[in-house]
Enzyme design. Structure first.
Site, mmCIF file in Angstrom:
data_model
loop_
_atom_site.group_PDB
_atom_site.id
_atom_site.type_symbol
_atom_site.label_atom_id
_atom_site.label_comp_id
_atom_site.label_asym_id
_atom_site.label_seq_id
_atom_site.Cartn_x
_atom_site.Cartn_y
_atom_site.Cartn_z
ATOM 1 N N ARG B 12 -10.711 2.068 -0.008
ATOM 2 C CA ARG B 12 -9.847 1.396 -0.927
ATOM 3 C C ARG B 12 -10.207 1.660 -2.376
ATOM 4 N NH1 ARG B 12 -5.225 0.383 2.399
ATOM 5 N NH2 ARG B 12 -4.608 -0.674 0.326
ATOM 6 N N LYS B 15 -8.505 7.006 -3.913
ATOM 7 C CA LYS B 15 -8.615 8.300 -3.478
ATOM 8 C C LYS B 15 -7.188 8.983 -3.478
ATOM 9 C CE LYS B 15 -11.016 7.942 0.077
ATOM 10 N NZ LYS B 15 -11.096 6.456 0.310
ATOM 11 N N ALA B 34 -1.872 15.466 7.285
ATOM 12 C CA ALA B 34 -2.536 14.407 7.557
ATOM 13 C C ALA B 34 -3.459 14.693 8.974
ATOM 14 C CB ALA B 34 -1.515 13.281 8.291
ATOM 15 N N HIS B 50 1.322 4.749 3.779
ATOM 16 C CA HIS B 50 1.295 5.778 2.907
ATOM 17 C C HIS B 50 2.522 6.999 2.843
ATOM 18 C CE1 HIS B 50 -3.094 6.237 2.518
ATOM 19 N NE2 HIS B 50 -3.134 4.873 2.430
ATOM 20 N N GLU B 62 1.226 16.844 10.609
ATOM 21 C CA GLU B 62 0.012 16.075 11.282
ATOM 22 C C GLU B 62 -0.708 17.077 11.980
ATOM 23 O OE1 GLU B 62 1.091 12.668 13.630
ATOM 24 O OE2 GLU B 62 2.101 11.782 11.776
#
Lengths: 172, 172, 172
Positions: B12, B15, B34, B50, B62
């Site tokens: 957190r 980035k 991802a 996100h 993904e």
């Protein structure tokens, strides 16, 4: 508009010394707004050491939860106000509310209050997100919250520093 | 040769926001690669947040393990590709191989593939080595692996950033 | 007065490689002062890997506790001396004394000895304070001690670096 300085860094990396030295540059008297409550022996000793290091031109105010109210009350009466530290404040709020969202609301309200302050403000925080992911869900949740709070407050600050081994690095 | 940007930082610390903002500079459409699989509620929610933050000009792919293959397939079809994140990819690989050396081989192969990419690539990673040495041997071994992977990939990148409290610092 | 260089950073962040490369700039022969004792398989292997990486122009001295004495003895006989690492040295001292104050006395004595050295000195340390507060009191106390030692030594050094993902950042 008064200058807002945000200081982050690891444990014992020189954040408080930097904050005190930046505050001294603004003159005297100075207000030290302590968010830590002396809950155990370890913390009582650390608080006493910090207080001893600062001189008599510092007035200490202890406020674990209502930082914005304490700031409003101190504003205009000192050459600078130092809040030490944000991470403890967030810990206190998290215990108080037992939920993340109201803590973030208070953090956002604090960031929004920066623009109306008449007195320069220096905030000390902690970087807690550069270790291994904690196994325990509460620690992960706290780590996320502390990181989000740092982002909100640093974005609203004029100057941001991070300290390593006692050496400050200006980020903004 | 396409630009390769490596972003590291704590949990957190801003980035992903930095990575998305740097990617947007390259134009549209953009590919979000991802590496995280939604294994539990906490992660499912984070992935959804996100995805919501990014607009419809982002296409999400993904891929928990075969990053190099996914990159080869996306290369040339987007203005930029963002891989988020390397540390989760390494975690997935470590579970898959149950050994460190094949993970480092895949990391090295990824670094070597940078030079043949036609599309700018932004990689997000995590700094996990700045806390106390973990008591558990698996965590120590993971921490070492993540650090070595960061070194290999950052060395092969054109630009490297580290973020603190949402503020990026350019290292290279 | 010889140059003193202090390098801090996370686990596997490239501290030792940077230290060795800075030492090589001073010429040959070089002294590697190792504070780690090979207590288990993991550490024995890591020490062997490090030793293999350095060439035959390095002479290795192993000294877990009496760093100042080892430095005095090596001073003037090499082009540079590398101490790797301070955090392990502090760990060894803490086990030896079973108290924090005598450890800090030894750290302060080391910092004070910098000014009389004839040979350039490079010290490698670790940043251990940027994770979540450890639950265990001994780990908290060690973390505080390591941070204070870093502050004392970095303040007395001429140059200070922190490394992230293998990329050095000069702080001073």
């Amino acid at each position: 508009m008064a200058k807002i300085i945000y200081i982050t860094g690891g444990a014992r990396s020189g954040k408080s010394s930097l904050a005190e030295s930046l505050a001294e540059n603004f003159g005297s008297p100075l207000c030290y707004l302590a968010t830590g409550e002396p809950r155990d022996q370890e913390m009582t000793e650390r608080i006493a050491i910090h207080r001893q290091r600062r001189g008599s031109h510092w007035q200490t105010v202890e406020e674990p939860l209502l930082i914005s109210r304490a700031l409003a009350s101190a504003d205009g009466r000192y050459q600078a106000i130092l809040v030490d530290c944000i991470t403890l404040w967030i810990t206190n709020l998290l215990f108080h509310y037992d939920a993340v969202e109201p803590v973030l609301d208070d953090v956002t309200a604090l960031a929004e209050s920066f623009s109306i302050l008449k007195t320069p403000l220096i905030l000390v925080s902690n970087e807690v997100g550069m270790g291994i992911v904690p196994e325990n869900a509460l620690a992960r949740s706290f780590r996320d919250l502390a990181g989000r709070a740092n982002q909100i407050l640093a974005a609203a600050a004029d100057d941001v520093y991070v300290t390593f081994s006692g050496i400050p690095l200006k980020l903004k």
